[in-house]
Design a protein around this motif. Structure first.
Motif, short mmCIF file in Angstrom:
data_model
loop_
_atom_site.label_atom_id
_atom_site.label_comp_id
_atom_site.label_asym_id
_atom_site.label_seq_id
_atom_site.Cartn_x
_atom_site.Cartn_y
_atom_site.Cartn_z
N ASP A 21 75.14 79.36 30.42
CA ASP A 21 76.04 78.71 31.36
C ASP A 21 75.82 77.20 31.32
O ASP A 21 74.70 76.73 31.22
N VAL A 22 76.91 76.47 31.46
CA VAL A 22 76.85 75.02 31.63
C VAL A 22 77.72 74.71 32.84
O VAL A 22 78.87 75.12 32.90
N MET A 23 77.16 74.04 33.83
CA MET A 23 77.90 73.74 35.05
C MET A 23 77.89 72.23 35.28
O MET A 23 76.84 71.60 35.25
N LEU A 24 79.05 71.67 35.47
CA LEU A 24 79.19 70.26 35.81
C LEU A 24 79.65 70.17 37.25
O LEU A 24 80.53 70.91 37.68
N GLN A 25 79.06 69.25 38.01
CA GLN A 25 79.49 69.07 39.39
C GLN A 25 79.33 67.62 39.79
O GLN A 25 78.46 66.91 39.30
N GLY A 26 80.20 67.19 40.66
CA GLY A 26 80.13 65.82 41.16
C GLY A 26 79.08 65.70 42.25
O GLY A 26 78.63 66.69 42.82
#
Length: 64
Positions: free
Chosen positions: A39-44
């Motif tokens: 999994d790769v998760m990007l979040q602000g």
């Protein structure tokens, strides 16, 4: 046997600037065997949080 590790990285962005695109390159060095990125998760924001399932993805006890 699988050995899972979680990593987080903060990318500093100049204040008031908008990110047009982001290239992600994953590099694995000095290892033997297989490496699986699950999994790769990007979040602000400035604080990394763990992934949480949506309520519709959680099986409730009355679902059978």
């Amino acid at each position: 046997m699988a050995n899972f590790q979680s990593h987080s990285l903060t990318i500093d962005v100049k204040s008031g600037k908008r990110i047009d695109h982001l290239d992600i390159v994953q590099v694995v060095e000095d290892t033997e065997g297989a490496v699986n990125v699950t999994d790769v998760m990007l979040q602000g924001g400035s604080v990394a949080t763990v992934w949480t399932g949506h309520p519709s993805e959680i099986q409730w006890s009355f679902d059978g």
